[in-house]
Design a protein around this motif. Sequence first.
Motif, PDB file in Angstrom:
ATOM      1  N   ILE A 289     -29.784  21.655  -6.209  1.00  0.00           N
ATOM      2  CA  ILE A 289     -30.580  22.879  -6.120  1.00  0.00           C
ATOM      3  C   ILE A 289     -30.954  23.116  -4.663  1.00  0.00           C
ATOM      4  N   ALA A 290     -30.413  24.157  -4.088  1.00  0.00           N
ATOM      5  CA  ALA A 290     -30.696  24.469  -2.693  1.00  0.00           C
ATOM      6  C   ALA A 290     -32.181  24.793  -2.515  1.00  0.00           C
ATOM      7  N   LYS A 291     -32.721  24.438  -1.371  1.00  0.00           N
ATOM      8  CA  LYS A 291     -34.112  24.679  -0.977  1.00  0.00           C
ATOM      9  C   LYS A 291     -35.122  23.774  -1.695  1.00  0.00           C
ATOM     10  N   ALA A 292     -34.628  22.850  -2.503  1.00  0.00           N
ATOM     11  CA  ALA A 292     -35.557  21.932  -3.163  1.00  0.00           C
ATOM     12  C   ALA A 292     -35.840  20.766  -2.216  1.00  0.00           C
ATOM     13  N   PHE A 293     -36.342  21.096  -1.035  1.00  0.00           N
ATOM     14  CA  PHE A 293     -36.638  20.096  -0.021  1.00  0.00           C
ATOM     15  C   PHE A 293     -37.929  19.359  -0.376  1.00  0.00           C
ATOM     16  N   PRO A 294     -37.984  18.053  -0.139  1.00  0.00           N
ATOM     17  CA  PRO A 294     -39.217  17.322  -0.447  1.00  0.00           C
ATOM     18  C   PRO A 294     -40.442  17.920   0.237  1.00  0.00           C
ATOM     19  N   GLN A 295     -40.274  18.384   1.490  1.00  0.00           N
ATOM     20  CA  GLN A 295     -41.418  18.951   2.209  1.00  0.00           C
ATOM     21  C   GLN A 295     -41.978  20.187   1.492  1.00  0.00           C
ATOM     22  N   VAL A 296     -41.070  21.066   1.044  1.00  0.00           N
ATOM     23  CA  VAL A 296     -41.485  22.283   0.333  1.00  0.00           C
ATOM     24  C   VAL A 296     -42.155  21.927  -0.986  1.00  0.00           C
ATOM     25  N   MET A 297     -41.571  20.977  -1.700  1.00  0.00           N
ATOM     26  CA  MET A 297     -42.126  20.590  -2.996  1.00  0.00           C
ATOM     27  C   MET A 297     -43.497  19.944  -2.845  1.00  0.00           C
ATOM     28  N   VAL A 298     -43.666  19.157  -1.778  1.00  0.00           N
ATOM     29  CA  VAL A 298     -44.959  18.524  -1.542  1.00  0.00           C
ATOM     30  C   VAL A 298     -46.022  19.569  -1.214  1.00  0.00           C
ATOM     31  N   PHE A 299     -45.696  20.487  -0.305  1.00  0.00           N
ATOM     32  CA  PHE A 299     -46.688  21.473   0.112  1.00  0.00           C
ATOM     33  C   PHE A 299     -47.049  22.455  -1.000  1.00  0.00           C
ATOM     34  N   LYS A 300     -46.124  22.685  -1.934  1.00  0.00           N
ATOM     35  CA  LYS A 300     -46.407  23.563  -3.073  1.00  0.00           C
ATOM     36  C   LYS A 300     -46.870  22.787  -4.298  1.00  0.00           C
ATOM     37  N   GLN A 301     -46.738  21.450  -4.269  1.00  0.00           N
ATOM     38  CA  GLN A 301     -46.913  20.641  -5.474  1.00  0.00           C
ATOM     39  C   GLN A 301     -46.042  21.192  -6.606  1.00  0.00           C
ATOM     40  N   ALA A 302     -44.805  21.514  -6.224  1.00  0.00           N
ATOM     41  CA  ALA A 302     -43.880  22.152  -7.169  1.00  0.00           C
ATOM     42  C   ALA A 302     -43.249  21.129  -8.100  1.00  0.00           C
ATOM     43  N   ASN A 303     -42.782  21.619  -9.237  1.00  0.00           N
ATOM     44  CA  ASN A 303     -42.143  20.775 -10.251  1.00  0.00           C
ATOM     45  C   ASN A 303     -40.782  21.347 -10.605  1.00  0.00           C
ATOM     46  N   ILE A 304     -39.834  20.480 -10.870  1.00  0.00           N
ATOM     47  CA  ILE A 304     -38.538  20.887 -11.423  1.00  0.00           C
ATOM     48  C   ILE A 304     -38.313  20.065 -12.676  1.00  0.00           C
ATOM     49  N   THR A 305     -38.074  20.738 -13.788  1.00  0.00           N
ATOM     50  CA  THR A 305     -37.807  20.054 -15.047  1.00  0.00           C
ATOM     51  C   THR A 305     -36.624  20.748 -15.723  1.00  0.00           C
TER      52      THR A 305
END
Length: 360
Positions: A289-305
């Motif tokens: 998945i493009a753009k699923a960078f750890p930095q972005v996910m950390v700053f957004k507290q994003a989830n992928i399921t």
Amino acid sequence: MAELPKKYKACVYNEPGKVSTKIETLDMPEPGPGECLIQMTHSGVCHSDLGVMENSWATLPYPTQPGQVGGHEGVGKVVKLGPGSETSTVKVGDRVGVKWVSGTCGNCPQCHAGADALCPQAKVSGYYTPGTFQQYCIGPVNYVTPIPDALDSADAAPMLCAGVTTYAALRKSNARSGQWVVISGAGGGLGHIACQLASRGMALRVIGVDAPSKKSVVMDCGAEHFIDVTAHNDKSIAKEVVKLTGGLGASAVIVCTASNKAYAQAMDFLRFDGTIVCVGMPEGEPQAIAKAFPQVMVFKQANITAVAVGTRKDAIECMDFAARGLVKTHFRTEKMEKLTDVFQEMKEGKLIGRVVIDLQ
């Protein structure tokens, strides 16, 4: 009860790897212990069937073989019970449905956890198990889905995959009533049902993303806003989603389309603590998945399921939504002889809603 015929018709994949089906005459099967024989009347046509037929899913363990009966959204009437099935809740004359996962062992850790699709012994309808593009089909009495009396068989068929899968995806997104959800591929077979389940069944606010030809069906299915995916680049479409959601982004993105590009866009649609739910399966070699960078996910507290399909319980609950009139599949009916044409239309991205095959 009338005597069953000795032969019946089925649609098979005669040249796996190509968009091609053929009607063949098969011998009537006999239900074994714990099984029932179902006289099929309708079967939905799913994008997953296309992937199996074309051998375009690189992650499948084995290539589809010539003669495979496809289909996994089948509805019909039980006409015979196998030995030992007489005491089950399924009776001769009942209408039942056959799903993508047509049977599981029921005893493994995955089954105990309700992860039916991950059962190591699961049987997949239309892939190394005869599917629902046929006039008669075998199903395990403990796994077929009861069809409510108030629901027409043709309406019920798409709910067995498109309905139950998107219902499970919406539940897994953890989006709460009043929050924004983006449905990518909102006018397709799964997407248009997801729009209805989200807006009418779960009180979610829906933004539908798809090609312009599908705007009408998406808005009819309860979306508050429609975004024409062809009118934007990746940056402008993300800005549009953020603007429509009051500057924050969506609480969930349900990716129903089999598009790597849709997955790449999804991360930019999310608000903080948002969730991407993977549903659509892109063909070809797997891509991250493009753009699923750890930095972005950390700053957004994003989830992928992700959701493969729902459980038996999900299927029953989904049927109830449809029986109460909260969800209505947009479909047209075709005969078995038109199945190849339907697949070609699907491959070209021209299908709006669903097609249901009349097997009678």
